[in-house]
Design an enzyme around this catalytic site. Structure first.
Site, PDB file in Angstrom:
ATOM      1  N   HIS A   1     -31.315  -4.431 -38.151  1.00  0.00           N
ATOM      2  CA  HIS A   1     -30.059  -4.800 -38.825  1.00  0.00           C
ATOM      3  C   HIS A   1     -29.001  -5.225 -37.789  1.00  0.00           C
ATOM      4  CE1 HIS A   1     -31.733  -1.724 -41.768  1.00  0.00           C
ATOM      5  NE2 HIS A   1     -31.541  -2.749 -42.561  1.00  0.00           N
TER       6      HIS A   1
ATOM      7  N   GLY B   1     -33.311 -11.159 -42.419  1.00  0.00           N
ATOM      8  CA  GLY B   1     -34.409 -10.920 -41.478  1.00  0.00           C
ATOM      9  C   GLY B   1     -35.686 -11.624 -41.911  1.00  0.00           C
TER      10      GLY B   1
ATOM     11  N   MET C   1     -39.439  -2.661 -37.248  1.00  0.00           N
ATOM     12  CA  MET C   1     -38.471  -1.622 -37.617  1.00  0.00           C
ATOM     13  C   MET C   1     -38.165  -1.712 -39.099  1.00  0.00           C
ATOM     14  SD  MET C   1     -35.785  -1.389 -34.560  1.00  0.00           S
ATOM     15  CE  MET C   1     -36.339  -1.047 -32.908  1.00  0.00           C
TER      16      MET C   1
ATOM     17  N   SER D   1     -36.149   0.835 -42.388  1.00  0.00           N
ATOM     18  CA  SER D   1     -35.533   2.107 -42.792  1.00  0.00           C
ATOM     19  C   SER D   1     -36.606   3.022 -43.379  1.00  0.00           C
ATOM     20  CB  SER D   1     -34.458   1.854 -43.848  1.00  0.00           C
ATOM     21  OG  SER D   1     -33.589   0.837 -43.425  1.00  0.00           O
ATOM     22  N   ARG D   2     -37.618   2.441 -43.987  1.00  0.00           N
ATOM     23  CA  ARG D   2     -38.673   3.243 -44.635  1.00  0.00           C
ATOM     24  C   ARG D   2     -39.664   3.835 -43.633  1.00  0.00           C
ATOM     25  NH1 ARG D   2     -38.191  -0.732 -49.224  1.00  0.00           N
ATOM     26  NH2 ARG D   2     -37.749   0.518 -51.077  1.00  0.00           N
TER      27      ARG D   2
HETATM   28  P1  AMP Z   1     -32.742  -3.746 -45.834  1.00  0.00           P
HETATM   29  O1  AMP Z   1     -31.609  -2.854 -45.465  1.00  0.00           O
HETATM   30  O2  AMP Z   1     -34.081  -3.195 -45.475  1.00  0.00           O
HETATM   31  O3  AMP Z   1     -32.654  -4.269 -47.235  1.00  0.00           O
HETATM   32  O4  AMP Z   1     -32.603  -5.035 -44.915  1.00  0.00           O
HETATM   33  C1  AMP Z   1     -31.407  -5.749 -44.789  1.00  0.00           C
HETATM   34  C2  AMP Z   1     -31.642  -6.980 -43.959  1.00  0.00           C
HETATM   35  O5  AMP Z   1     -32.136  -6.608 -42.676  1.00  0.00           O
HETATM   36  C3  AMP Z   1     -32.709  -7.916 -44.561  1.00  0.00           C
HETATM   37  O6  AMP Z   1     -32.311  -9.262 -44.346  1.00  0.00           O
HETATM   38  C4  AMP Z   1     -33.941  -7.574 -43.757  1.00  0.00           C
HETATM   39  O7  AMP Z   1     -34.896  -8.620 -43.691  1.00  0.00           O
HETATM   40  C5  AMP Z   1     -33.326  -7.301 -42.393  1.00  0.00           C
HETATM   41  N1  AMP Z   1     -34.218  -6.473 -41.556  1.00  0.00           N
HETATM   42  C6  AMP Z   1     -34.762  -5.264 -41.871  1.00  0.00           C
HETATM   43  N2  AMP Z   1     -35.573  -4.836 -40.878  1.00  0.00           N
HETATM   44  C7  AMP Z   1     -35.544  -5.800 -39.925  1.00  0.00           C
HETATM   45  C8  AMP Z   1     -36.186  -5.960 -38.660  1.00  0.00           C
HETATM   46  N3  AMP Z   1     -37.020  -5.058 -38.170  1.00  0.00           N
HETATM   47  N4  AMP Z   1     -35.918  -7.068 -37.944  1.00  0.00           N
HETATM   48  C9  AMP Z   1     -35.071  -8.027 -38.427  1.00  0.00           C
HETATM   49  N5  AMP Z   1     -34.428  -7.936 -39.604  1.00  0.00           N
HETATM   50  C10 AMP Z   1     -34.668  -6.850 -40.354  1.00  0.00           C
END
Ligand code: AMP
Length: 255
Positions: free
Chosen positions: A43, A153, A190, A192-193
């Site tokens: 993030h 991402g 990476m 969150s899960r």
């Molecule tokens: P999330 O909080 O998991 O919904 O992700 C929020 C944003 O962060 C989304 O655009 C994801 O694709 C991006 N994201 C999550 N993990 C990664 C990662 N390891 N590398 C790059 N972007 C990420």
């Protein structure tokens, strides 16, 4: 984690966010990074990209209930707003939009965004309704935050393609920027899960990046037969017992 003075503005209501964005848009280029919180380096890399390209960076933290299926992990999805706020502040994020669910989805909410064809295959096959939930919340967030551009991402590649298509189809005046996946040193993407994973599960999960790397190496050496590449990926994934492969597909990213 070192503590930093919180300089950012935290906005909790839709109306306040819209008012603030209206004001900011008059003079600033607004970059937006939507997230569900429990932030990590992946993030943060999106925030840094937005910082580089815009004058104002707004991050949202919202665990969007409508993108979770009935059997999914909405209740136990990891949350730690204080920690997230400290991380965002460290990267000099300007505003966090952290809305209440009732404000985002009023009792009579009934409008959904469906990006046909792209959402019911790959991950959408087993996660019915997931991408409708994502497209809907992203549309809402775009209408509330009113950014000039948003960074997503590549880790969630199907999501990125769906958002790009939605923006094109619906003539949304927002630039979508895809950003590379940030991985742990051993290759695990990476997420969150990842906190859910036991040591054994994590070892199994590592085979995903290992198998993709293997396919990439073969591709770079000239292998173009998708059946051969898919077989190789499957072979790596099946090195450990207890892995059920849902799908392996090789696709062009332009739909
Ligand atoms: P999330 O909080 O998991 O919904 O992700 C929020 C944003 O962060 C989304 O655009 C994801 O694709 C991006 N994201 C999550 N993990 C990664 C990662 N390891 N590398 C790059 N972007 C990420």
């Amino acid at each position: 984690m070192p503590t930093h003075t919180i300089n950012m503005k935290i906005v909790n209501t839709v109306s306040e966010m819209q008012k603030l964005s209206d004001e900011l848009r008059k003079t600033k280029r607004i970059g937006f990074v939507p997230t569900m919180g429990y932030l990590h380096e992946g993030h943060m890399s999106l925030i840094r990209k937005a910082k580089e390209l815009g004058d104002i960076v707004i991050a949202s933290i919202f665990v969007n209930p409508i993108q979770f299926g009935p059997q999914e992990d909405l209740a136990k999805y990891p949350r730690d707003f204080k920690r997230d706020a400290a991380l965002l502040n460290k990267e000099r994020t300007d505003i966090i939009f952290h809305p209440f669910t009732e404000d985002m989805y009023t009792q009579d909410f009934s409008t959904y965004v469906e990006v046909k064809r792209l959402e019911d295959f790959l991950c959408g096959k087993t996660r019915t309704g997931h991408f409708v939930g994502v497209a809907t919340v992203v549309t809402k967030l775009f209408n509330i935050v009113k950014p000039h551009f948003a960074v997503f991402g590549q880790k969630d590649f199907q999501q990125l393609v769906i958002i790009e298509k939605m923006v094109r189809d619906l003539n949304m005046d927002i630039e979508i920027i895809g950003h590379p996946t940030v991985r742990e040193r051993d290759g695990l993407a990476m997420s969150s899960r990842n906190t859910y994973l036991s040591k054994t599960e994590r070892d199994k999960a590592l085979l995903i990046s290992k198998s993709l790397k293997k396919a990439e190496e073969m591709f770079l050496k000239g292998e173009r037969k998708t059946a051969v590449l898919k077989k190789e990926v499957e072979g790596v994934l099946c090195q450990k017992e207890g892995i059920n492969v849902e799908y392996i597909e090789i696709l062009f990213s332009q739909f």
